[in-house]
Design a protein around this motif. Structure first.
Motif, mmCIF file in Angstrom:
data_model
loop_
_atom_site.group_PDB
_atom_site.id
_atom_site.type_symbol
_atom_site.label_atom_id
_atom_site.label_comp_id
_atom_site.label_asym_id
_atom_site.label_seq_id
_atom_site.Cartn_x
_atom_site.Cartn_y
_atom_site.Cartn_z
ATOM 1 N N GLU A 409 55.328 -73.918 -31.327
ATOM 2 C CA GLU A 409 53.914 -74.268 -31.491
ATOM 3 C C GLU A 409 53.646 -75.688 -30.985
ATOM 4 N N LYS A 453 52.176 -67.055 -27.388
ATOM 5 C CA LYS A 453 50.877 -66.813 -28.014
ATOM 6 C C LYS A 453 50.027 -68.081 -28.026
ATOM 7 N N PHE A 454 50.640 -69.207 -28.433
ATOM 8 C CA PHE A 454 49.886 -70.464 -28.452
ATOM 9 C C PHE A 454 49.529 -70.904 -27.037
ATOM 10 N N ARG A 457 46.599 -68.921 -25.582
ATOM 11 C CA ARG A 457 45.303 -69.294 -26.165
ATOM 12 C C ARG A 457 44.806 -70.620 -25.588
ATOM 13 N N PRO A 540 43.405 -63.793 -24.897
ATOM 14 C CA PRO A 540 43.597 -63.846 -26.364
ATOM 15 C C PRO A 540 42.354 -64.418 -27.056
ATOM 16 N N GLU A 688 42.420 -71.781 -36.585
ATOM 17 C CA GLU A 688 42.855 -71.108 -35.367
ATOM 18 C C GLU A 688 44.369 -70.944 -35.350
ATOM 19 N N GLU A 691 45.278 -68.147 -37.658
ATOM 20 C CA GLU A 691 44.959 -66.860 -37.048
ATOM 21 C C GLU A 691 45.994 -66.485 -35.981
ATOM 22 N N THR A 692 46.448 -67.499 -35.230
ATOM 23 C CA THR A 692 47.457 -67.260 -34.192
ATOM 24 C C THR A 692 48.741 -66.740 -34.814
ATOM 25 N N HIS A 693 49.147 -67.368 -35.924
ATOM 26 C CA HIS A 693 50.377 -66.929 -36.592
ATOM 27 C C HIS A 693 50.238 -65.511 -37.141
ATOM 28 N N THR A 695 48.401 -63.182 -35.837
ATOM 29 C CA THR A 695 48.495 -62.323 -34.652
ATOM 30 C C THR A 695 49.943 -62.139 -34.226
#
Length: 767
Positions: A409, A453-454, A457, A540, A688, A691-693, A695
């Motif tokens: 992250e 993922k991070f 985004r 995303p 945010e 929410e990412t975690h 997901t």
């Protein structure tokens, strides 16, 4: 004193012939330095030839016995060979007696002088007896005789059996004394030892084949005692040196001694001794003191003594398993250093600065990568130890105490900061170097799906807001990720770039369309819009989580765009991501300014400010009704306006809540003409991240289930424990799954009837 040759003998008279030949051989053996005149040389050669070709048999009556001519010649050759052998034996016995009067270097001088004289004379004699070699000797050898040699080899055999066997120990003792003197720093006559070595090598005759030679004599009589003496010398010296000096000084001494011995081989020893000699020296100088060296390794690491670490590596690398304990210590040391570096910069909660964190990781890696490259010559096993240590402290440290997902992250956030436009944007070359360093840390991250993922985004925001510092840098980063993790890892990232390019072309076409439309209707364009159409499956991004009434000022424009788009692409659906939209507004109301301020705002903020075109004062309830925004989106926007003093709340310092009213600040001041009010509130950023975690967790469940189904589909049935291990193996490149989570996924697939339980803890696939 010159030797007079007797007259040529009767070729059939053995005694007379040998007396004649002996005088010639004696002259060659003892007075070769005076030279051999041609008459003498040809006389000897002719006598040998005539005698060996005589057909007179050794029998009474002097007549020729029919049928035995070759046998007679055979007997004559044998007699001549035997007489020469007896002569050489007597000659060498005399030399042995003379050698007793010499010791040490004088003995070496005597031995070398006589050896040179003897072997030179042997070459002459061999040529003079060439006819004997060519016929009688060859025939004897062909018939399998093991004790018959050509005349030159006969000389060497006699030297070895008569003289060498009696003097070699004394000669070797003298050699070893000279070598010890040289090791102690004295100057010696190296050529003498070289001559001794050559002599010992020359005496290596193959008893089964006189045409071949071996190193047996040299190895037994020179090499073995030389290595034994070397071992003893360095055992004494090293033990004494270690007792009186530091380990570092000892390593320098050992390195010097090893180099000396290696050079000694080239100077005057035979190349055959190189391996056993170096093995013996390493055994004494390195293996014998390896525990002492290894104990010093940690001290050298702690004090960063790279030159001494390199010296220790060079020494221990030369012995079997010499480096393994060092690699273990090195790995533990790097891990400890990494943990300490992170702890030094770690902060509680979410306040960890990504750059500070990544720089701390890189600093440790860079330091020890340099050490591995320079001191350990980039040796693969030390590289493995470095990688293992880095993997540990990158994924499990004080910052990651709640889980290894914190590192990816923070790395993604640091990458975002580098690739985003800013006043401090780096040069292209510096940016590329930074991206390479990011990939260094990325290599050690276990949860690569978290980074993905991070990163995706943040890339989406950079692309949507056109905030990338360099398109080339963005492309380069994706290329590096693709190289590290494969096409599938970056597929969506590349599709995002494609959508932006398509949107650029789309905007160009829309501007032409709008221009024609406005001209035809005689309308004036109120805004200058730009749109991005993003594929739902690749970006995303989520629809807005609040209702919203767009300002009337932009409704006509975006309606025209929708009509234009649907004309081109029928059957598609557009979902407006209002939370990502932004724009610029002119603040014409501000007094005492020549140039009106330009406010950079989000679309939500734009809707709020446009309410003040109809009224100088707007209440919280008016803003809520006019925009339809929920409190979680309305409140942060109002708070930004108040903090920037664009709006004045009533009463003073009131929170964004029902009952508060807001008026425009006509005396607004700012250092810049263009004022950025589109600021992300920390609470939004935290939400945010959460929410990412969430997901990520959902994606992991799907990834585990798809891997399990894929495995079972190909194998049909498997043991439960084997399936778990196979699943870990297939997805560990993305993240390291917990066994418990895999078991839950298996249970869920059983409930969904993808799998079934069989006997003996086996699972079966249901088609």
């Amino acid at each position: 004193m010159p030797i007079t040759m007797p007259p040529a003998p009767n070729k059939d008279d053995l005694a007379a012939t040998w007396n004649f030949l002996q005088v010639g051989v004696e002259k060659i053996m003892t007075n070769l330095k005076d030279g051999v005149d041609m008459a003498t040389y040809m006389g000897i050669y002719t006598a040998v030839h005539n005698f060996c070709t005589s057909q007179k048999a050794v029998a009474s009556g002097g007549g020729i016995i029919g049928g035995n001519a070759h046998r007679g010649a055979h007997l004559l050759g044998e007699d001549l060979y035997k007489n020469l052998k007896d002569y050489l034996k007597g000659h060498l016995e005399d030399l042995h007696e003379q050698s007793k009067g010499h010791i040490d270097e004088a003995l070496l001088t005597y031995y070398i002088r006589e050896w040179d004289r003897y072997t030179t004379a042997a070459k002459y004699t061999n040529h003079l007896f060439r006819y004997l070699n060519r016929h009688w000797v060859k025939r004897e050898i062909d018939e399998g005789k093991k004790d018959v040699f050509d005349v030159y080899t006969l000389h060497l055999v006699q030297w070895r059996e008569v003289l060498f066997e009696k003097v070699n120990k004394n000669v070797m003792a003298a050699v070893l004394k000279m070598v010890e003197k040289q090791r102690n720093g004295e100057t010696i006559e190296q050529s003498q030892i070289k001559s001794i070595v050559d002599s010992f090598v020359s005496l290596g005759l193959d008893e089964t084949d006189s045409t071949k030679s071996t190193l047996d004599v040299y190895r037994f009589h020179f090499e073995k005692p030389f290595i034994d003496a070397t071992t003893k010398y360095y055992e004494n010296e090293s033990n004494q040196f270690v007792a009186e000096n530091s380990v570092i000084d000892y390593m320098k001494k050992a390195e010097t001694r090893l180099e000396e011995e290696k050079n000694r081989v080239g100077l005057y020893l035979h190349q055959d001794i190189m391996n056993p000699l170096m093995k013996a020296c390493l055994g004494v100088l390195v293996t014998g003191h390896s525990p002492l060296l290894r104990d010093e390794f940690q001290v050298l690491l702690d004090t960063d003594r790279q030159d001494d670490l390199a010296r220790m590596y060079r020494l221990l690398a030369r012995i079997i398993d010499g480096l393994e304990p060092l690699r273990t210590k090195f790995e533990a040391h790097v891990r400890k250093s990494g943990l300490a570096a992170v702890e030094k910069v770690a902060t509680e909660g979410d306040n960890m600065e990504p750059k500070t964190y990544v720089d701390a990781l890189l600093e440790v890696h860079t330091q020890y990568q340099k050490l591995v490259d320079d001191a350990f010559t980039g040796e693969s096993e030390f590289v493995r130890s470095l990688d293992n240590a880095c993997k540990e402290f990158v994924n499990r440290n004080k910052v990651c105490k709640t889980g290894s997902s914190r590192s990816p992250e923070l790395l993604a956030k640091y990458t975002d900061a580098l690739l985003k436009k800013s006043a401090k944007s780096a040069e292209e070359a510096d940016l590329e170097a930074s991206l390479i360093q990011i990939m260094t840390v990325f290599k050690y991250i276990e949860d690569k799906d978290v980074f993905q993922k991070f990163y995706s985004r943040m890339l989406a925001k950079r692309l949507v807001h056109s905030s990338s510092a360099s398109e080339d840098a963005e492309t380069s980063m994706i290329g590096k990720l693709k190289e590290a993790c494969g096409y599938e890892y970056t597929n969506k990232l590349q599709r995002m770039f494609q959508d932006i390019q398509i949107s650029t072309d789309l905007n160009s076409n829309f501007k032409e369309y709008q221009s024609r439309l406005l001209d035809d209707d005689g309308l004036k364009k109120a805004v200058d819009p730009s749109y991005q159409v993003l594929g739902t499956g690749f970006w995303p991004l989520s629809p807005p989580q609040t209702n919203f009434i767009p300002p009337q000022e932009i409704v006509d424009t975006y309606t025209r765009f929708q009509n234009f788009y649907f004309d081109k692409h029928s059957g598609r659906k557009l979902t407006w991501l209002w939370q990502l939209c932004k724009g610029e507004m002119k603040a014409n109301y501000v007094k005492n300014t020549k140039i009106p301020f330009t406010f950079c705002v989000s679309t939500y903020q734009m809707a709020i400010l446009l309410l003040f075109n109809d009224s100088d004062t707007v209440t919280y309830e008016d803003a809520q009704k006019g925009t339809a925004l929920s409190a979680e989106w309305l409140d942060p926007s109002l708070s930004v306006f108040v903090k920037a003093k664009v709006l004045i709340p009533s009463p003073e310092n009131a929170k964004a809540e029902p009952g508060t009213s807001y008026t425009l600040n006509y005396n607004f001041k700012h250092k810049k003409v263009k004022v950025n009010l589109n600021i992300v509130v920390k609470s939004d950023a935290k939400q945010e991240v959460e929410e990412t975690h969430k997901t990520i967790e959902e994606d992991r469940k799907l990834l585990m289930q798809s891997a399990i189904v894929r495995i079972m589909k190909s194998r049909k049935h498997m043991k439960h424990v084997v399936l778990v291990q196979e699943t870990i193996s297939q997805i560990k490149s993305r993240f390291t799954p917990k066994v418990q989570d895999i078991k839950k996924s298996i249970d869920q697939l059983i409930e969904k009837e993808y799998l079934e339980r069989l006997e003996n803890e086996e699972l079966g696939y249901l088609a």
